[in-house]
Structures are given as C-alpha cells and as structure tokens.
Design a protein around this motif. Sequence first.
Motif, PDB file in Angstrom:
ATOM      1  N   PRO A  84      78.607  64.916  69.775  1.00 16.60           N
ATOM      2  CA  PRO A  84      77.725  66.384  69.736  1.00 16.60           C
ATOM      3  C   PRO A  84      78.529  67.338  70.260  1.00 16.60           C
ATOM      4  O   PRO A  84      78.364  68.567  69.697  1.00 16.60           O
ATOM      5  CB  PRO A  84      76.619  66.215  70.835  1.00 16.60           C
ATOM      6  N   MET A  85      79.422  67.258  71.332  1.00  7.56           N
ATOM      7  CA  MET A  85      80.249  68.446  72.054  1.00  7.56           C
ATOM      8  C   MET A  85      80.975  69.125  70.773  1.00  7.56           C
ATOM      9  O   MET A  85      81.070  70.182  70.765  1.00  7.56           O
ATOM     10  CB  MET A  85      81.047  67.892  72.883  1.00  7.56           C
ATOM     11  N   VAL A  86      81.858  68.248  69.998  1.00  8.99           N
ATOM     12  CA  VAL A  86      82.551  68.795  68.893  1.00  8.99           C
ATOM     13  C   VAL A  86      81.902  69.265  67.686  1.00  8.99           C
ATOM     14  O   VAL A  86      81.998  70.464  67.206  1.00  8.99           O
ATOM     15  CB  VAL A  86      83.777  67.917  68.453  1.00  8.99           C
ATOM     16  N   ALA A  87      80.781  68.582  67.284  1.00 10.72           N
ATOM     17  CA  ALA A  87      79.827  68.866  66.230  1.00 10.72           C
ATOM     18  C   ALA A  87      79.343  70.220  66.434  1.00 10.72           C
ATOM     19  O   ALA A  87      79.133  70.857  65.132  1.00 10.72           O
ATOM     20  CB  ALA A  87      78.842  67.789  65.816  1.00 10.72           C
ATOM     21  N   LEU A  88      78.982  70.662  67.389  1.00  8.98           N
ATOM     22  CA  LEU A  88      78.190  72.000  67.765  1.00  8.98           C
ATOM     23  C   LEU A  88      79.368  72.993  67.376  1.00  8.98           C
ATOM     24  O   LEU A  88      78.679  74.031  67.141  1.00  8.98           O
ATOM     25  CB  LEU A  88      77.744  72.054  69.270  1.00  8.98           C
ATOM     26  N   LEU A  89      80.290  72.900  67.524  1.00 11.70           N
ATOM     27  CA  LEU A  89      81.340  74.069  67.203  1.00 11.70           C
ATOM     28  C   LEU A  89      81.458  74.279  65.644  1.00 11.70           C
ATOM     29  O   LEU A  89      81.673  75.218  65.284  1.00 11.70           O
ATOM     30  CB  LEU A  89      82.505  73.709  67.769  1.00 11.70           C
ATOM     31  N   TYR A  90      80.968  73.138  64.856  1.00 15.40           N
ATOM     32  CA  TYR A  90      81.239  73.458  63.564  1.00 15.40           C
ATOM     33  C   TYR A  90      79.837  73.364  62.752  1.00 15.40           C
ATOM     34  O   TYR A  90      79.615  73.074  61.625  1.00 15.40           O
ATOM     35  CB  TYR A  90      81.937  71.939  62.979  1.00 15.40           C
ATOM     36  N   GLN A  91      78.952  73.736  63.666  1.00 12.74           N
ATOM     37  CA  GLN A  91      77.347  73.541  63.048  1.00 12.74           C
ATOM     38  C   GLN A  91      77.160  74.640  62.027  1.00 12.74           C
ATOM     39  O   GLN A  91      76.232  74.574  60.987  1.00 12.74           O
ATOM     40  CB  GLN A  91      76.455  74.020  64.282  1.00 12.74           C
ATOM     41  N   ASN A  92      78.129  75.972  61.899  1.00 10.30           N
ATOM     42  CA  ASN A  92      78.004  76.850  60.760  1.00 10.30           C
ATOM     43  C   ASN A  92      79.083  76.566  59.472  1.00 10.30           C
ATOM     44  O   ASN A  92      79.106  77.370  58.753  1.00 10.30           O
ATOM     45  CB  ASN A  92      78.068  78.194  61.409  1.00 10.30           C
ATOM     46  N   GLN A  93      79.662  75.500  59.585  1.00  7.30           N
ATOM     47  CA  GLN A  93      80.654  75.253  58.617  1.00  7.30           C
ATOM     48  C   GLN A  93      79.795  74.155  57.326  1.00  7.30           C
ATOM     49  O   GLN A  93      78.812  73.651  57.776  1.00  7.30           O
ATOM     50  CB  GLN A  93      81.743  74.655  58.898  1.00  7.30           C
ATOM     51  N   GLY A 111      70.410  71.537  51.220  1.00  8.21           N
ATOM     52  CA  GLY A 111      69.220  72.031  52.081  1.00  8.21           C
ATOM     53  C   GLY A 111      70.048  72.676  53.405  1.00  8.21           C
ATOM     54  O   GLY A 111      69.354  73.122  54.361  1.00  8.21           O
ATOM     55  N   GLY A 112      71.343  72.720  53.449  1.00 12.28           N
ATOM     56  CA  GLY A 112      72.045  73.177  54.741  1.00 12.28           C
ATOM     57  C   GLY A 112      72.232  71.999  56.085  1.00 12.28           C
ATOM     58  O   GLY A 112      71.286  71.389  56.044  1.00 12.28           O
ATOM     59  N   ILE A 113      73.191  72.235  56.223  1.00 14.51           N
ATOM     60  CA  ILE A 113      73.498  71.227  57.360  1.00 14.51           C
ATOM     61  C   ILE A 113      73.342  71.411  58.799  1.00 14.51           C
ATOM     62  O   ILE A 113      73.338  70.435  59.740  1.00 14.51           O
ATOM     63  CB  ILE A 113      74.947  70.492  57.310  1.00 14.51           C
ATOM     64  N   ARG A 114      73.098  72.439  59.343  1.00 19.55           N
ATOM     65  CA  ARG A 114      72.955  73.014  60.545  1.00 19.55           C
ATOM     66  C   ARG A 114      71.871  72.749  61.204  1.00 19.55           C
ATOM     67  O   ARG A 114      71.801  72.160  62.377  1.00 19.55           O
ATOM     68  CB  ARG A 114      73.103  74.817  60.557  1.00 19.55           C
ATOM     69  N   THR A 115      70.596  72.717  60.586  1.00 26.66           N
ATOM     70  CA  THR A 115      69.582  72.216  61.351  1.00 26.66           C
ATOM     71  C   THR A 115      69.540  70.869  61.600  1.00 26.66           C
ATOM     72  O   THR A 115      69.072  70.308  62.575  1.00 26.66           O
ATOM     73  CB  THR A 115      68.241  72.719  60.515  1.00 26.66           C
ATOM     74  N   PRO A 116      69.802  69.957  60.730  1.00 24.40           N
ATOM     75  CA  PRO A 116      69.766  68.511  60.911  1.00 24.40           C
ATOM     76  C   PRO A 116      70.718  68.316  62.111  1.00 24.40           C
ATOM     77  O   PRO A 116      70.724  67.271  63.044  1.00 24.40           O
ATOM     78  CB  PRO A 116      70.269  67.865  59.721  1.00 24.40           C
ATOM     79  N   MET A 117      71.979  68.962  62.320  1.00 28.71           N
ATOM     80  CA  MET A 117      73.035  68.789  63.150  1.00 28.71           C
ATOM     81  C   MET A 117      72.451  69.051  64.500  1.00 28.71           C
ATOM     82  O   MET A 117      72.515  68.205  65.565  1.00 28.71           O
ATOM     83  CB  MET A 117      74.320  69.586  62.932  1.00 28.71           C
ATOM     84  N   LEU A 118      71.617  70.159  64.425  1.00 25.18           N
ATOM     85  CA  LEU A 118      71.211  70.413  66.010  1.00 25.18           C
ATOM     86  C   LEU A 118      69.933  69.685  66.514  1.00 25.18           C
ATOM     87  O   LEU A 118      69.848  69.420  67.505  1.00 25.18           O
ATOM     88  CB  LEU A 118      70.424  71.870  65.986  1.00 25.18           C
ATOM     89  N   VAL A 119      69.353  69.241  65.458  1.00 24.66           N
ATOM     90  CA  VAL A 119      68.199  68.038  65.635  1.00 24.66           C
ATOM     91  C   VAL A 119      68.861  66.785  66.260  1.00 24.66           C
ATOM     92  O   VAL A 119      68.026  66.289  67.378  1.00 24.66           O
ATOM     93  CB  VAL A 119      67.331  67.896  64.494  1.00 24.66           C
ATOM     94  N   VAL A 120      69.908  66.476  65.570  1.00 19.47           N
ATOM     95  CA  VAL A 120      70.656  65.183  66.087  1.00 19.47           C
ATOM     96  C   VAL A 120      71.216  65.309  67.419  1.00 19.47           C
ATOM     97  O   VAL A 120      71.262  64.417  68.346  1.00 19.47           O
ATOM     98  CB  VAL A 120      71.710  64.849  64.991  1.00 19.47           C
ATOM     99  N   ALA A 121      71.952  66.397  67.431  1.00 15.45           N
ATOM    100  CA  ALA A 121      72.568  66.660  68.833  1.00 15.45           C
ATOM    101  C   ALA A 121      71.650  66.929  70.112  1.00 15.45           C
ATOM    102  O   ALA A 121      71.771  66.310  71.094  1.00 15.45           O
ATOM    103  CB  ALA A 121      73.445  68.066  68.779  1.00 15.45           C
TER     104      ALA A 121
END
Length: 239
Positions: free
Chosen positions: A144-153, A215-225
């Motif tokens: 999660p720590m690194v993934a959060l930095l790439y949430q808008n990619q 569908g966009g990956i940002r929301t799923p990433m935030l949910v999983v983090a």
Amino acid sequence: MSWGLLAVAGVVVALGGLLQGLIGFGLALVAVPLLALLDPALVPVPVLVVASAHAMMSLVREFGHVDWRGVGWAMLGRLPGTVVGIWIVDSLDPKSFGVVVGVAVLACVLLSVISWRPQPTPPSLVTAGVASGSFGTATSIGGPMVALLYQNQSGPQVRATLAAFFTLGSVVSIIGLTATGNVTAHQLWAGLALIPFLVAGFLLSGPLRKRFDAGGIRTPMLVVAGASAVVLIVRSALL
C-alpha cells in the motif's frame, strides 16, 4: 503441510494472485490474515516466496510500462527498511508496530479520498520504500505505501512498476531474513508448494485486466489499501 491445508491455502493464494494481477498489489492482503489463521508458519516467508513469483510474472507481462526511475528511488528506501523489518521480527513487539503502520496507511487513504493527490517524487518514493521494506519484511504486507503514490497513473504502469519493485524488494527481504536465521527449509518448501495455485490466479487475471482498467484503477486501489490497513490493525490487535 497436509493435503487439506495445502488445498485451502492454495485457494487463498489463487484469490490473492487474481487481485494483485488486476490492480498491482493485494496478494498479501488476502493471504496474510487467512494463512496466519491456518498455520502461522505460512507467514511471512512463504508469502514472500509466492509474492516474489507473482511479481516476476507480472514484470514479464507488462515490462514496457515500468517506471524504472520510480523503482530506483523506492528501492533506495527499501534497503534500510528491510533492516528495520528484520529488527522488528527479531525484537520488537509486532502488535504495536502493526497498529501504528495500519493507522498511518488508513490515514493516507482517507486523505486521498478527501483531497490529497500524492505524486511519485524522489522524496516520497524513498519514504514509501522505507515503510514498505519495514512493513513487508515484518508482515509480508508492503504494497500500500508505494501503491498510493501511483494511484493516479494508468493500470499498466501501476502493475508493472509495483511488480518491478516487489521483485527486487521481496528477494532482498528473503535474503535478509535468511541471513539472520529467520528462514527455514520448511517455510521455503511451503512457499514453493503454493506457486501452482498462484499461477492459476495470475493467469485468470490476464483477460480481465483491460476491462478492469476501463473503469479506472484509482478507486479499487484505495479500497484495497484501506482494507490492508484495517486487516493489519485487526490482526495486530488480536496477536
């Protein structure tokens, strides 16, 4: 492991492999709490083994999308973070550590939902690398720590960059734990026995990626983090 335990643990790993194949991380989120309940010996070393295998496959699949500059800065932090993680395994109370890091990740997720838009800059990547090394080595949940930095990619860049970071980082963590006597042959064989299940989940994620990215990956990433943070807090509180 008995055949029954292997089958149940394999299903857990396959589901984690599917999730990580879609958004770039999440294998440990699914695997760590459930495998720890099945057999505490399955965490963290066997999870690190399967995480390494998944990262290598993901890296091969989407190699052209890796942000190598970002990986380099994150690894600069991962190395000292691994030392901290080993020290935690050897001497620190994992309960307190897990709660603190879980709360920190959850706070970052909440800030992201409200207004924060973190960027993968060198200082943020080094900081996230230190946290990921500490967290990943001690608990196997370091994404999660690194993934959060790439949430808008884009989805491919997120998956490929995290795969490159996890490939290098997991190997470093396993080597460090081995050098300090925290790895047994049984744990390594347990991890290897789970890889066929991991491959099944990884392959299943292949045809679903583009549909998922649309569908966009940002929301799923935030949910999983966020779920990772909650799982860590609860698991730490129950230790």
